[in-house]
Design a protein around this motif. Structure first.
Motif, PDB file in Angstrom:
ATOM      1  N   ARG A  48     -23.477  99.669  -7.104  1.00 41.79           N
ATOM      2  CA  ARG A  48     -23.317 100.098  -8.499  1.00 41.79           C
ATOM      3  C   ARG A  48     -21.844 100.049  -8.936  1.00 41.79           C
ATOM      4  O   ARG A  48     -21.259 101.070  -9.335  1.00 41.79           O
ATOM      5  CB  ARG A  48     -23.856 101.516  -8.683  1.00 41.79           C
ATOM      6  N   PRO A  49     -21.227  98.859  -8.872  1.00 42.21           N
ATOM      7  CA  PRO A  49     -19.803  98.753  -9.211  1.00 42.21           C
ATOM      8  C   PRO A  49     -19.579  98.845 -10.720  1.00 42.21           C
ATOM      9  O   PRO A  49     -20.518  98.747 -11.519  1.00 42.21           O
ATOM     10  CB  PRO A  49     -19.437  97.365  -8.694  1.00 42.21           C
ATOM     11  N   ASP A  50     -18.329  99.005 -11.082  1.00 38.50           N
ATOM     12  CA  ASP A  50     -17.964  98.966 -12.509  1.00 38.50           C
ATOM     13  C   ASP A  50     -17.875  97.523 -12.982  1.00 38.50           C
ATOM     14  O   ASP A  50     -18.230  97.210 -14.121  1.00 38.50           O
ATOM     15  CB  ASP A  50     -16.612  99.660 -12.724  1.00 38.50           C
ATOM     16  N   ILE A  51     -17.393  96.649 -12.102  1.00 37.05           N
ATOM     17  CA  ILE A  51     -17.173  95.241 -12.440  1.00 37.05           C
ATOM     18  C   ILE A  51     -17.756  94.340 -11.350  1.00 37.05           C
ATOM     19  O   ILE A  51     -17.558  94.598 -10.159  1.00 37.05           O
ATOM     20  CB  ILE A  51     -15.662  94.922 -12.576  1.00 37.05           C
ATOM     21  N   SER A  75     -25.112  99.101 -15.789  1.00 38.00           N
ATOM     22  CA  SER A  75     -23.827  99.799 -15.857  1.00 38.00           C
ATOM     23  C   SER A  75     -22.656  98.923 -15.411  1.00 38.00           C
ATOM     24  O   SER A  75     -21.501  99.227 -15.695  1.00 38.00           O
ATOM     25  CB  SER A  75     -23.865 101.057 -14.977  1.00 38.00           C
ATOM     26  N   ALA A  76     -22.953  97.829 -14.712  1.00 33.80           N
ATOM     27  CA  ALA A  76     -21.898  96.929 -14.233  1.00 33.80           C
ATOM     28  C   ALA A  76     -21.565  95.895 -15.301  1.00 33.80           C
ATOM     29  O   ALA A  76     -22.459  95.304 -15.916  1.00 33.80           O
ATOM     30  CB  ALA A  76     -22.344  96.228 -12.951  1.00 33.80           C
ATOM     31  N   ARG A  77     -20.282  95.676 -15.490  1.00 36.91           N
ATOM     32  CA  ARG A  77     -19.845  94.652 -16.441  1.00 36.91           C
ATOM     33  C   ARG A  77     -19.461  93.398 -15.671  1.00 36.91           C
ATOM     34  O   ARG A  77     -18.776  93.480 -14.653  1.00 36.91           O
ATOM     35  CB  ARG A  77     -18.676  95.173 -17.274  1.00 36.91           C
ATOM     36  N   VAL A  78     -19.915  92.254 -16.176  1.00 35.97           N
ATOM     37  CA  VAL A  78     -19.711  90.988 -15.476  1.00 35.97           C
ATOM     38  C   VAL A  78     -18.498  90.260 -16.042  1.00 35.97           C
ATOM     39  O   VAL A  78     -18.414  90.007 -17.243  1.00 35.97           O
ATOM     40  CB  VAL A  78     -20.953  90.082 -15.582  1.00 35.97           C
ATOM     41  N   LEU A  79     -17.576  89.934 -15.157  1.00 38.17           N
ATOM     42  CA  LEU A  79     -16.375  89.190 -15.530  1.00 38.17           C
ATOM     43  C   LEU A  79     -16.385  87.883 -14.745  1.00 38.17           C
ATOM     44  O   LEU A  79     -16.339  87.881 -13.508  1.00 38.17           O
ATOM     45  CB  LEU A  79     -15.130  90.010 -15.195  1.00 38.17           C
ATOM     46  N   VAL A  80     -16.468  86.771 -15.448  1.00 36.26           N
ATOM     47  CA  VAL A  80     -16.518  85.454 -14.814  1.00 36.26           C
ATOM     48  C   VAL A  80     -15.102  85.001 -14.468  1.00 36.26           C
ATOM     49  O   VAL A  80     -14.184  85.119 -15.282  1.00 36.26           O
ATOM     50  CB  VAL A  80     -17.185  84.420 -15.745  1.00 36.26           C
TER      51      VAL A  80
END
Length: 206
Positions: A48-51, A75-80
């Motif tokens: 359950r990470p933030d990113i 809840s995790a936001r994905v950053l490519v």
């Protein structure tokens, strides 16, 4: 507040490099990593990470992986973080739910800032990616050809001259030229050959 990250990339050297970078930052912690989308999803569900910092072109990766992350770990936001900045990569990733899109040649400070901004809910785009997105938004969709214009272009594709096209359709050569002018404008071309080639590419001609 510590931002917790999961790194997903099919290249071990890249994962090692990123993990080493983040060790230097007291507020950024790598809590897991994976070499493909399937494993990445499992790690993200568990941690359950933030990113989730992910590459695109890897096994079980891409837009579908991002969509599954949004569904399973909202809840995790994905950053490519990738080397690919084409429309076929950027737009599907953002549409699938990625909050940001960075290129792997980004300076490390830019990556750190992007992770923190993404964790705060801000959209983050590399300059080159932002330019592509803005250009796509500003560029209107290509105009559709009318039925008559398709017919004219179809005859042109068969090798008919303006005179032959006019005779076949029982219209004047001037009208044929007018139709062709409209076709060129709509397809963004300047001659018959380019019009035919573009029409085939877009599926406008059988």
């Amino acid at each position: 507040m510590t931002v917790r990250l999961v790194i997903v990339d099919d290249h071990p050297v890249v994962r090692d490099g990123l993990r080493g970078m983040f060790v230097e930052q007291a507020d950024l912690e790598v809590v897991g990593e994976a070499e493909n989308g399937e494993r990445g999803l499992a790690v993200a569900v568990r941690e359950r990470p933030d990113i989730v910092l992910t590459d695109l072109r890897m096994p079980d990766g891409g837009a579908e992986f991002i969509r599954l992350l949004a569904e399973r770990v909202p809840s995790a936001r994905v950053l490519v973080l990738t080397t690919y900045d084409g429309d076929d990569d950027v737009l599907p990733a953002l549409t699938a739910g990625a909050i940001g899109y960075l290129l792997k040649d980004s300076p490390r400070e830019e990556v750190f800032r992007a992770v923190r901004a993404a964790a705060a809910g801000e959209t983050v785009l590399s300059p080159a990616v932002a330019a592509r997105v803005l250009n796509r938004v500003r560029t209107p969709p290509p105009a559709e050809l009318s039925e008559r214009e398709r017919t004219v272009l179809g005859l042109v594709a068969q090798g008919c001259t303006n005179k032959e096209t006019a005779a076949t359709l029982f219209i004047s050569e001037t009208t044929v030229k007018t139709h062709l002018a409209h076709i060129y404008t709509k397809l963004g071309v300047s001659d018959r050959a380019s019009a035919v080639a573009t029409a085939y590419t877009r599926g406008l001609l059988p």
